[in-house]
Write a protein that holds these residues in place. Structure first.
Motif, PDB file in Angstrom:
ATOM      1  N   VAL A 120      -8.468  -9.271  24.073  1.00 58.73           N
ATOM      2  CA  VAL A 120      -7.869 -10.855  23.981  1.00 58.73           C
ATOM      3  C   VAL A 120      -8.728 -11.682  23.286  1.00 58.73           C
ATOM      4  O   VAL A 120      -9.985 -11.715  23.263  1.00 58.73           O
TER       5      VAL A 120
ATOM      6  N   ARG B  83       0.657 -15.406  25.228  1.00 59.81           N
ATOM      7  CA  ARG B  83       1.045 -15.210  26.437  1.00 59.81           C
ATOM      8  C   ARG B  83       0.195 -16.265  27.263  1.00 59.81           C
ATOM      9  O   ARG B  83      -0.652 -17.190  26.774  1.00 59.81           O
TER      10      ARG B  83
ATOM     11  N   LYS C   7      -3.931 -15.035  23.092  1.00 59.82           N
ATOM     12  CA  LYS C   7      -3.348 -14.107  22.179  1.00 59.82           C
ATOM     13  C   LYS C   7      -3.887 -12.605  22.744  1.00 59.82           C
ATOM     14  O   LYS C   7      -4.836 -12.156  22.874  1.00 59.82           O
ATOM     15  N   ASP C   8      -2.670 -11.979  23.062  1.00 59.66           N
ATOM     16  CA  ASP C   8      -2.879 -10.175  23.327  1.00 59.66           C
ATOM     17  C   ASP C   8      -3.139  -9.600  21.996  1.00 59.66           C
ATOM     18  O   ASP C   8      -2.161  -9.571  21.183  1.00 59.66           O
ATOM     19  N   GLU C   9      -4.280  -9.329  21.690  1.00 57.74           N
ATOM     20  CA  GLU C   9      -4.885  -8.650  20.615  1.00 57.74           C
ATOM     21  C   GLU C   9      -4.655  -7.035  20.361  1.00 57.74           C
ATOM     22  O   GLU C   9      -5.077  -6.642  19.420  1.00 57.74           O
ATOM     23  N   THR C  10      -3.751  -6.611  21.269  1.00 58.23           N
ATOM     24  CA  THR C  10      -3.642  -5.290  21.288  1.00 58.23           C
ATOM     25  C   THR C  10      -2.850  -4.790  20.061  1.00 58.23           C
ATOM     26  O   THR C  10      -1.852  -5.328  19.618  1.00 58.23           O
TER      27      THR C  10
ATOM     28  N   PHE D 238      -7.459  -5.830  28.718  1.00 56.28           N
ATOM     29  CA  PHE D 238      -6.990  -5.575  27.424  1.00 56.28           C
ATOM     30  C   PHE D 238      -7.668  -6.486  26.351  1.00 56.28           C
ATOM     31  O   PHE D 238      -8.251  -7.534  26.846  1.00 56.28           O
TER      32      PHE D 238
ATOM     33  N   GLN E 134       1.096  -5.611  20.058  1.00 56.59           N
ATOM     34  CA  GLN E 134       1.441  -6.959  20.601  1.00 56.59           C
ATOM     35  C   GLN E 134       1.264  -7.903  19.886  1.00 56.59           C
ATOM     36  O   GLN E 134       2.213  -8.504  19.466  1.00 56.59           O
TER      37      GLN E 134
END
Length: 308
Positions: A188, A217, A205-208, A186, A213
């Motif tokens: 990130v 995390r 950071k979950d950049e999705t 994913f 998102q």
């Protein structure tokens, strides 16, 4: 036995005095990073005040665009403060400088960490973690190379699908070739890593974007440069967050982050070494305009010189 208890008591008093003698410094940027390094300070980790009436402590000269975004400052094993930062939205290098006191800085370097990758679009939010086991520094950041990682290619913002990369160095003059640090399929960015006993804890950071998102995390490894597994559930709430940085005081951890769509800062706290988290955003006081940066502890003597 009495002498032993006296020694233990004295050690405890020294530790308390050292803790009380610490001042926390937040390195950050404003606006687009065009005027360089800004500093804030705090004695308790909750109320932060700008230093120098908000002036810049270092004007950026590295890179073509000459920005100083996402400044990361650590105190090295050599006693110097080492800083890296984002020099541009779309360049293949990162900025570096060192200082003995956060006032007088070395010449700024533009380190071309991704110059060997023709398709690389950027180098964002570099950070440094010291590896005491190997006596080296690891510098890590986020880069997009279109087509390199098909997973997540259509779920990010526009053309970006980041993964985390790293190099190591002992002297900030020679560097190992860049390698992938974190790829869990994913998009990130914005990683920061802290040592915790025999493990390393990465906040990321979950950049999705699709589906949204945009949260912070945690991933853990027993090796600094590899082995980070699947990320935890988000530790931040129903808002977009980025740029985490950590203040670690024993079992208490405070993770600060930029609520960038709201134009404010937030934080979560753990009192059990990161097992559970409580939002403490309403307890924070931060300078106006403060953006993504890092926290470092200095002595009161160092602070007085910096303030004066």
């Amino acid at each position: 036995m009495k002498k032993i208890w006296m020694v233990i008591l004295l050690i405890g008093m020294v530790k308390v005095a050292a803790a009380q003698d610490s001042i926390y410094i937040f390195s950050y940027f404003k606006d687009n990073g065009q005027d360089g390094l800004h500093l804030a300070y705090s004695e308790d980790g909750y109320t932060w005040k700008e230093l120098g009436n908000g002036r810049s402590y270092l004007q950026p000269t590295a890179g073509k665009d000459k920005l100083m975004r996402d400044p990361c400052v650590i105190r090295g094993a050599d006693g110097l403060f080492h800083m890296v930062w984002t020099v541009s939205w779309n360049e293949k290098g990162i900025g570096y400088a060192s200082s003995p006191d956060l006032l007088h800085w070395s010449a700024q370097q533009d380190i071309p960490v991704m110059e060997h990758e023709p398709g690389a679009l950027n180098c964002w939010a570099p950070e440094i973690t010291y590896d005491a086991r190997n006596k080296t520094y690891m510098i890590y950041w986020a880069t997009t190379i279109p087509g390199r990682f098909p997973a997540g290619d259509t779920s990010g913002d526009d053309k970006y699908n980041h993964r985390l990369y790293y190099v190591t160095t002992k002297n900030f003059k020679t560097f190992t070739p860049a390698q992938v640090l974190y790829d869990q399929g994913f998009n990130v960015i914005d990683a920061t890593i802290i040592p915790d006993n025999n493990r390393y804890v990465m906040f990321l950071k979950d950049e999705t974007r699709k589906p949204p998102q945009k949260n912070i995390r945690v991933a853990v490894s027993n090796k600094l440069t590899r082995g980070y597994g699947k990320p935890s559930a988000p530790i931040t709430g129903q808002y977009w967050a980025e740029g985490p940085t950590v203040l670690k005081r024993g079992k208490e951890w405070i993770v600060y982050f930029d609520k960038y769509t709201q134009g404010s800062y937030g934080a979560v706290r753990s009192e059990d070494n990161g097992k559970t988290w409580t939002d403490i955003s309403d307890k924070l006081t931060m300078p106006k305009g403060l953006r993504h940066g890092t926290v470092v502890a200095i002595t009161r003597e160092e602070f007085n010189k910096l303030k004066d």
